[in-house]
Every structure is written in C-alpha cells, then in structure tokens.
Design an enzyme around this catalytic site. Sequence first.
Site, PDB file in Angstrom:
ATOM      1  N   TYR A 160      51.192  72.896  33.825  1.00  0.00           N
ATOM      2  CA  TYR A 160      51.176  71.478  33.476  1.00  0.00           C
ATOM      3  C   TYR A 160      52.268  70.722  34.241  1.00  0.00           C
ATOM      4  O   TYR A 160      52.030  69.633  34.774  1.00  0.00           O
ATOM      5  CB  TYR A 160      51.382  71.359  31.972  1.00  0.00           C
ATOM      6  CG  TYR A 160      51.265  69.976  31.391  1.00  0.00           C
ATOM      7  CD1 TYR A 160      50.059  69.285  31.415  1.00  0.00           C
ATOM      8  CD2 TYR A 160      52.358  69.373  30.761  1.00  0.00           C
ATOM      9  CE1 TYR A 160      49.942  68.020  30.849  1.00  0.00           C
ATOM     10  CE2 TYR A 160      52.248  68.118  30.192  1.00  0.00           C
ATOM     11  CZ  TYR A 160      51.045  67.450  30.239  1.00  0.00           C
ATOM     12  OH  TYR A 160      50.936  66.204  29.679  1.00  0.00           O
ATOM     13  N   LYS A 189      51.683  67.749  36.921  1.00  0.00           N
ATOM     14  CA  LYS A 189      52.173  66.422  36.589  1.00  0.00           C
ATOM     15  C   LYS A 189      53.232  65.925  37.573  1.00  0.00           C
ATOM     16  O   LYS A 189      53.346  64.714  37.806  1.00  0.00           O
ATOM     17  CB  LYS A 189      52.712  66.407  35.156  1.00  0.00           C
ATOM     18  CG  LYS A 189      51.637  66.443  34.088  1.00  0.00           C
ATOM     19  CD  LYS A 189      50.662  65.273  34.231  1.00  0.00           C
ATOM     20  CE  LYS A 189      49.793  65.077  33.009  1.00  0.00           C
ATOM     21  NZ  LYS A 189      48.831  63.958  33.183  1.00  0.00           N
TER      22      LYS A 189
END
Length: 305
Positions: A165, A169
């Site tokens: 993640y 991101k």
Amino acid sequence: MGVLDGKVVLVTGGGNGIGRECALLAGHEGAKVLVNDLGAGVKGDDEGSAGPAEQVAREIRAAGGEAVSNSESVASQAAVENMVQQALETFGRLDAVINPAGILRDGMFHKMAAADWDAVLEVHLRGAFNVSRAAVGLFRDQGSGAFVHFTSTSALIGNLGQANYAAAKLGVAGLSRILAMEGAAKGVRSNVIAPFAWTRMIGTIPITDEASAQRVERMRTGMRANQVAQLAVALAADAAADVTGQIFAVRGNEVVLFSQPRPIGSVTRTDGWTPKTLLGGGLQALKPKFTDLGASATVFPYDPF
C-alpha cells in the site's frame, strides 16, 4: 450556488467510504456526477456489484442532482476510458476526477504474497495512471481540469504491514506531482490527499496492542469520511485554480499541508569519498538529520480536532 455548479465530476470508489462522501458532496455542490465503484470487498478479490455505485447515484438524483453510475474497475485502462466516454455521452463534458478507489491486502513484508503486492499496486498505482491517462488529453484540450488523487501517511511517513500500500501510494504522490508540473501551462491541476477517516478499509487494520487499539478508536470516533470530502470537492473547484502539485492530509477538522522531499543536509570531501571515510565521518555527520523509523501515529499522536 455550489462551488461545482455546471461541472461534471468522475468519482472512483464512489460506492462506499470517502468516495461515497465525495460523490454526494459533489452533487450537493452542483456537479453532475459519474459515480464509479466496482462494488467488491475491501480486498478486491470477490465478485463486484453494480449496487453501491447506483445507490449513491440514486441518492444524488433524489436530492435534485444529476448522476449516473458505473461499476467497472479502475485497474482496467479500457474500463476507465469507457468511464470518460460515459461522462461525455451523458453530460457532454468532464471537469474533474476524484480518485479514492482502493483496496487493502495488509501483511508484514517478509510474509507478503506476490499476488497481494500486485493487486494493491494494480488498483492504486495503475488505477491512478489509468484515470489520469484517460482524462488528461481531454483536460489539456479544453484548457482546464482537476485531478484529486489519494495518497496515505503509510507512504509519506510509514506504517507496519503496509509495504504494498505504501509503495503504491507514494507512487501516486509522485504521479500527481508530474501531472501538476506538465499540466500547469494547460490549466490542468493535480493534488493528493492523505486521508484520516473511519471507513471499511480502516476497519480491516489489525489491532495488535493497546496503542493500535487507541489509534483505531480515535479514527472511528473523531475522523469521518465526509470531512475528507470537503477538501476533495474544494480542490476540484475552479476557485482552487492556483492550488496544484500539493500534498494535503485531512484529520478530523484539521487540514494539513505536507512538505515534499528537499535536501536537508550534505557532506563534501574535496578528494572524494570512499566507503571507509563515509562510514568514519560522512554518514556520522549527517546522522543528526536522519528521519527516525516512527510510524504515522508518532507524527500525529494527538486527538483529532
């Protein structure tokens, strides 16, 4: 008069959480909204449903606005091109993309399956590429357009168990920066938001100790998705025409502007460095400026406002 009167906005992940609140608020502020949501679970590994996106579109229409739904995946470039075309065919234009669509597949990196790495990057980073690539030519041609992407403090600061993640991101933040730089002369803007908000994605965070339990409880009670939507919709408005290339966070009623990487120190040796001299002096000289390994909660230890 709403801040998005006469505008057309595509909201990805619009069936739940932050996306849902962004879509509803965009409609309330006068936009015609294309609500996209695959309708799958938090991990994105089950069969999708058109229900969530259509339910939000119905709510916008019931409140007197205009909205249609789309249940395709942002991970597919062809599907996102269809979304842009749907906006054009239905409403005649597209002015902004608000892109919070995402999934989570958390786990410590030394145990992370390649499939979980790929899936998260596919939705978040590839998805951000897809929606940007599908809309950027249109925005450049019409001389205006806004991207509102979403990053995370897991990327900007760090959190355990979210290597996939965080990597995705941080990539989204970099993409947004280049979109802003390349689009400036054509009226195309791009910003990113790191949201703090209780959503079904946050509800999957494992609680491993009392500190993490307290952190999750603060998010549940003090940080709402509709608070994040206020900034996302503002950044999509023409009135924010001079706001681009920035990284924000929203934490309760607090809006935070993040710094972006710039040099904070250097060491020079006129005859050049060797591994030995770097270990013996250069790195030690820089050490007081090192960034520690604290997670996001160490940077935001206080209760939300």
